[in-house]
Each structure stands twice: as C-alpha cells, then as structure tokens.
Design an enzyme around this catalytic site. Structure first.
Site, PDB file in Angstrom:
ATOM      1  N   GLU A  75       0.810  -1.224   0.000  1.00  0.00           N
ATOM      2  CA  GLU A  75       0.000   0.000   0.000  1.00  0.00           C
ATOM      3  C   GLU A  75       0.848   1.282   0.000  1.00  0.00           C
ATOM      4  O   GLU A  75       0.386   2.320   0.476  1.00  0.00           O
ATOM      5  CB  GLU A  75      -0.957  -0.010   1.185  1.00  0.00           C
ATOM      6  N   HIS A  94      -0.752   5.163   8.074  1.00  0.00           N
ATOM      7  CA  HIS A  94      -1.875   4.307   7.688  1.00  0.00           C
ATOM      8  C   HIS A  94      -1.958   3.165   8.686  1.00  0.00           C
ATOM      9  O   HIS A  94      -0.960   2.505   8.962  1.00  0.00           O
ATOM     10  CB  HIS A  94      -1.690   3.732   6.291  1.00  0.00           C
ATOM     11  N   HIS A  96      -4.785   0.108  10.813  1.00  0.00           N
ATOM     12  CA  HIS A  96      -6.056  -0.606  10.925  1.00  0.00           C
ATOM     13  C   HIS A  96      -6.495  -0.556  12.387  1.00  0.00           C
ATOM     14  O   HIS A  96      -7.093  -1.496  12.889  1.00  0.00           O
ATOM     15  CB  HIS A  96      -5.890  -2.054  10.463  1.00  0.00           C
ATOM     16  N   HIS A 164     -11.571  -1.226   6.459  1.00  0.00           N
ATOM     17  CA  HIS A 164     -10.135  -1.409   6.310  1.00  0.00           C
ATOM     18  C   HIS A 164      -9.354  -0.693   7.413  1.00  0.00           C
ATOM     19  O   HIS A 164      -8.681  -1.338   8.205  1.00  0.00           O
ATOM     20  CB  HIS A 164      -9.754  -0.912   4.905  1.00  0.00           C
TER      21      HIS A 164
HETATM   22 ZN   LIG Z   1      -4.078  -1.227   5.059  1.00  0.00          ZN
END
Ligand SMILES: [Zn+2]
Length: 240
Positions: A75, A94, A96, A164
């Site tokens: 990603e 980023h 989760h 996500h």
């Molecule tokens: Zn991710």
C-alpha cells in the site's frame, strides 16, 4: 536534518506499535526534507521491527528509488498519492487501529469528544472503495486507488477507509503520529460516550479552533513520553 528525521521515523514505527495503532500491519512515512518529490517509508516489515536499514526512498508515484532487493509495502500508493496531492503534508500514518474501524462502516460521524483530539474538528473524511471500484480486496494496491483516497481525504487531517482502516496526516511526522494515536483514543472515548445512551455534546468549532492554537508543533512532551515508553530493551538508532 535527515539523520534526525530518520531516527524519528524509526521511533515513530515503534511508538505506533506500543500505542496500539499498528500491529503486524500499518505503516508510517515522512516526506524527504532533501527533496519534496520523495518520501521515506520502511520496507515490507512489521512496524515494531523497523530499523534504519529498512527505510527506503520513493517518488510520488510510489516507485522505489533505492530498493536494493528490498520489497516495499503493497500500500505504498497511499503515501505517494497523499504527498502528491498535499504539499502541506510531511507525515502520513496508515493503520487498521481497531476503535476507528466501526466509524468507517457506520453513519455515525467521528467527532472530537476530548480537547486533545480537537484536530478532528477540522473534519474527518470518508473513503469507500465501493464508490468507484466496486468489489476489491480493499487494499490500496495502485496509484489510481491511492489518488482516489487522497481525493477523498481532501484537506482533512484524517480519512476513514471503510472496512479497512484509516489515514492520519500532519504538517510534520510527529503531528501525523500524534493524530493517529489520538484519533484512536477519540474513537474509543466517543464509543463509550455513545454507549451511555444520552445525547453527546461534542467539542464546538470555537473550542477546537482555540485548542489548535495551544498545540506544540514539535510535540516534545508526548514524543519524550512515547519514546521512553519503548522500554529498556529498546536501543535508540545510532547517530550516523
Ligand atoms: Zn491497510
């Protein structure tokens, strides 16, 4: 400048793990102060294990410039597209992190419930891969998905990614880390407040604006604490 930033980036990875924002997955990057068209991000490895030697350099289309056999995160395009779209952004997280996920799949807006989370008063963006891409594996696997996410983020500090996770950005790496940690904290607190069952009074726009003025841009106090929290076993990266 660069050595200090590389040290902060290694620390940021470990801090985010110790604060429960990233686990085996998730990543954090910083714009390269030597060239704003580049950014720094670890190779494909769990954040808690990142060392100086794992840090790679990428261009704003997500191409590795110094791979030397190292594999990037799938990603990486999240970071590339956001740095390309937002000249003001110098740090991207980023994750989760779990308390935020419910807000990404619900129509309840994530709004600031505590003064340390006042930045959420600038608005929390929402991104749903279904809107333009239909069924996917939800990962931001290419630049097109990255650009759609960056577009959804707009000029907000945080974007929820349905089913996500989320991204948090900052004018500095430390601000992005601070925002990632306190977005997770706010999500937990807001969930608790909603669970009480009465009506919730969120911070007002005036309150969030006033709080924003008091934030130390270097985040010295929390950064010191989070770094100390890494414990005795943690060896700070050597100064080069
Ligand atoms: Zn991710």
């Amino acid at each position: 400048v660069i050595e200090g930033l590389l040290e902060d980036l290694v620390l940021a990875n470990r801090i985010l793990f110790h604060q429960g924002v990233v686990d085996a997955y998730g990543h954090v990057s910083a714009r390269d102060p030597r060239d704003p068209e580049r950014f720094l991000l670890a190779r494909h490895v769990a954040p808690a294990l990142v060392t100086r030697d794992d840090i790679m350099t990428f261009d704003l289309e997500g191409r590795a410039l110094d791979a030397n056999g190292r594999t990037p995160y799938t990603e990486v395009f999240i970071h590339a597209a956001i740095y390309a779209a937002r000249a003001d952004v110098h740090g991207v997280v980023h994750s989760h992190s779990p308390a935020i996920i419910p807000f990404g799949v619900s129509d309840v807006l994530l709004r600031p419930v505590a003064h340390v989370c006042a930045f959420l008063g600038q608005g929390v963006a929402r991104f749903d891969t279904q809107d333009a891409f239909g069924d996917t594996d939800l990962l931001i696997r290419d630049l097109e998905l990255g650009r759609a996410l960056a577009h959804a983020l707009g000029d907000h500090p945080v974007a929820l990614m349905r089913g996500h996770g989320s991204v948090a950005v900052g004018v500095s790496l430390r601000q992005a880390v601070y925002r990632a940690i306190y977005t997770e904290v706010n999500a937990r607190l807001q969930t608790e407040a909603l669970r009480l069952g009465g009506s919730v009074r969120y911070l007002t726009p005036g309150e969030t604006a006033l709080m924003g003025r008091h934030q130390d841009p270097a985040y010295r106090r929390p950064w010191e604490l989070w770094t100390a929290g890494l414990g005795e076993g943690f060896v700070a990266p050597a100064q080069h």
